[in-house]
Each structure stands twice: as C-alpha cells, then as structure tokens.
Scaffold this active site. Sequence first.
Site, PDB file in Angstrom:
ATOM      1  N   ARG A   1      -2.269  32.906 -18.700  1.00 15.39           N
ATOM      2  CA  ARG A   1      -2.706  34.008 -17.838  1.00 15.39           C
ATOM      3  C   ARG A   1      -1.723  35.172 -17.946  1.00 15.39           C
ATOM      4  O   ARG A   1      -0.511  34.999 -17.743  1.00 15.39           O
ATOM      5  CB  ARG A   1      -2.794  33.514 -16.391  1.00 15.39           C
ATOM      6  CG  ARG A   1      -3.033  34.587 -15.340  1.00 15.39           C
ATOM      7  CD  ARG A   1      -4.391  35.204 -15.455  1.00 15.39           C
ATOM      8  NE  ARG A   1      -4.690  36.049 -14.287  1.00 15.39           N
ATOM      9  CZ  ARG A   1      -5.705  36.904 -14.237  1.00 15.39           C
ATOM     10  NH1 ARG A   1      -6.518  37.027 -15.274  1.00 15.39           N
ATOM     11  NH2 ARG A   1      -5.917  37.615 -13.148  1.00 15.39           N
TER      12      ARG A   1
ATOM     13  N   GLU B   1       0.825  -1.212   0.000  1.00 14.78           N
ATOM     14  CA  GLU B   1       0.000   0.000   0.000  1.00 14.78           C
ATOM     15  C   GLU B   1       0.859   1.262   0.000  1.00 14.78           C
ATOM     16  O   GLU B   1       0.584   2.212  -0.736  1.00 14.78           O
ATOM     17  CB  GLU B   1      -0.937  -0.007   1.211  1.00 14.78           C
ATOM     18  CG  GLU B   1      -1.903   1.167   1.225  1.00 14.78           C
ATOM     19  CD  GLU B   1      -2.958   1.034   2.310  1.00 14.78           C
ATOM     20  OE1 GLU B   1      -3.813   0.130   2.198  1.00 14.78           O
ATOM     21  OE2 GLU B   1      -2.919   1.825   3.270  1.00 14.78           O
TER      22      GLU B   1
ATOM     23  N   GLN C   1       9.683  35.375 -12.487  1.00 14.87           N
ATOM     24  CA  GLN C   1      10.538  34.391 -11.834  1.00 14.87           C
ATOM     25  C   GLN C   1       9.846  33.701 -10.661  1.00 14.87           C
ATOM     26  O   GLN C   1      10.009  32.489 -10.467  1.00 14.87           O
ATOM     27  CB  GLN C   1      11.835  35.062 -11.362  1.00 14.87           C
ATOM     28  CG  GLN C   1      12.874  34.078 -10.852  1.00 14.87           C
ATOM     29  CD  GLN C   1      14.148  34.777 -10.424  1.00 14.87           C
ATOM     30  OE1 GLN C   1      14.190  35.417  -9.371  1.00 14.87           O
ATOM     31  NE2 GLN C   1      15.196  34.669 -11.238  1.00 14.87           N
TER      32      GLN C   1
END
Length: 380
Positions: A267, A241, A278
């Site tokens: 955008r 798991e 940056q």
Amino acid sequence: MNFALDPETEEMCTALSGFARHKLDPPERFDPDEFRQRWLLAGRQGVVGTTVPEEYGGLGAGAVTAAALMEALGSGCRDTGFTFSVGAHLFACVMPIVEFGTEEQKRRWLPALASGERIAAHGITEPEAGSDALGIRTRAVRDGDHYVLNGEKCFTTNSPVADVFVIQAVTRPGGGFFGLSTFLVEAGTPGLSVGPHYDKVGLRGSPMADVHLADVRVPADRMLGSEGVGASVFTASMKWERTCLFAGYLGAMRRVLESTTEYARERRQFGAPIGSFQAVGHRIVDMLLRLESARLLLFKAAAGIDAGSQDEVAPALAKLAVSEAAVQLGLDAVQVRGALGILDGEAETLLRDALPSRIFSGTNDIQKNNIARALGLSRR
C-alpha cells in the site's frame, strides 16, 4: 531451554496448516451438516483426538504438541470459530474422560470422540453462575441406579451439534468445592433439549446454545469420577483449555500479522509504502512483540502440563496474554488497513473473534484474581 519443536511435530503442523487452508474454509452461513462434514475431515487428520491415548484412537500427544497443532489449525483455518469448537471439544470434554474416566467409559466414548464421529459439549455455565462456577443450580439427585438431573445451562459451545454432553451438577447442596459431580449425558436422552443457535459478535463458526435439563435420568455409571469430584474435573479441564485451546488464536494472529505486513509493504501513500512510515512500522513491530511474548507464555504453560506441574498460574498467565494480544492485534490490523479495515475481511474478523477470548474459560479479571490468590494477595 529448547524453543524448537521436534521435526516430526513441525512436519505435522505444516501438513495440518495446509490441509486446513484448503479443506476447512467456512461457508457464508453456519450449516450444521456442513459443520459436521468439516469435523469428520478434521477427525481424519487426528485434530479432534490429539491428546487421546493411542489405544483409544488418538494421537497420544502431550500438551506441547497439542498446542502446536492447534496453532497450525488456527493459522490455516480462516474460521476461528471452528478452531475454537475443536479446542472446546478436546480440552473441556475429552480430556476429562481421559483423566477421570473408568476403563469402560474410555472405551465407550473416546474412540468416536477422537475420530470425529461424535462431538462433545461441556455444560458448566448457567444464567446465575458464570464466573462463580461453584454457584451452579443444576441438581443431580440419586434415584436407585440413576441420577435425575434438572437445570439450565447457557453459552454451551457445540451444543447444537453435540452427541454427548459433559454436565456439571450439584449432588451435595452447600458442599462447595466437594458438592459438584460430572455426568456424561447422551444427546437424545429424554428431558434434554437444546435451544436456538446463538447469534454472536464473533466466533460465528462455533455453534452455541442453551441446554435444558428436565428430569433427565442418567445411569449412575455415567458419572465421571466419583461423586463430589466435579470441581476437580472442571479445574483440570480448564488447565488444558486455558493453555492449548488458546494456541488456536496464536495461529490466527500469525496469519493476520503476515497479511498486514504484506499490505503495509504494498500500500502506497505520499509516494511510499505505508510500512516505511514510522507510525505504521512501529505498530507492526508491536503486533509481532505481543504475539511472540504471548506464544512463549503459552508454550511454557504447555511444557508445565507435560511435566506434571500443578501450577495454576502459568495457564492463567497464558490465557491473559494471548487473549489481550489477540484483541490488540486485531485493532492494529484494522488500523493499518484504514477504511478497508472496517469492511468485511480478515482483520475485522480476527477482532470480532478475539473479543470473546477475554470472557470464556474464566474472564481475564477472574484470571487476575486467581493469580493474585496464588501470590498470597487475596482477602479471606
């Protein structure tokens, strides 16, 4: 060292990701019947029986292939809760039957569990025994050719829809590691009941509830392994798991990273794409760095399982790296989107779904304890 998947696995991953994208979209609200329909669809693709041997209806895949397919499922399926449920079923329930079951048990349970006809739930956590797995209070007392089980389980994944429960119980009080035993209990067995479905902050597509056991009579031949090896069954399942289940998060992270990068390209603010600033560009680079680093640790652990390694550090490190990376990547994805990030959408969904990953399969603090112990740093 070869970091590439073989062509057959790559082809399977591509097909699974596309299938999940088009067929496993989640509904607005959880519906058990709809969940089971998607589960059957996933079963037909071999997803819920990836590591089950072929003679019992599975794909017979190893851990690396299983991790790759879980990653593909997480990438294509926007319902990370569903992906989580598949992993819990396969690695915490089915693999214990594969590794510890008798031939009769394998033939009785594995085909339907591998095909998606049946769903499994693992009952270990209790109200007073979370991180302290050996502190469970559920008791199993021998009575002729049956065991009688009494106790309470909580946070049991898949329990509202489960057909069979893998239940850990104490058969030898005070026996510590050798005091636990594992039982296969069918849904509908008198005395077994499931509480209301939990409302959770994340993984909402994964059904979870309490399980109550009141004088539940289980035939002795439903014990998985011999009496007293329950802790070994649990430990083995957690190895799977903590490695393969968490690969689902890798896929979800990849999906959100790609959409975040695209958003940063499109955008515009101050006359330029925000990705050219940056602060934003470096944030996305850090997202990629966390994802790729965590992925390497996870596949290293998966390769160890395939090689028969008994190393417990590699799966713990993989679990730590993936869960922490998922939370931070979710935060970064929200931040890059600004105000849009706090609206209902892909970024905030990943963040909510990532938060539980630091808790289940052994909390991250417990993983660090386990690793420290393996390094010889623990106190007596």
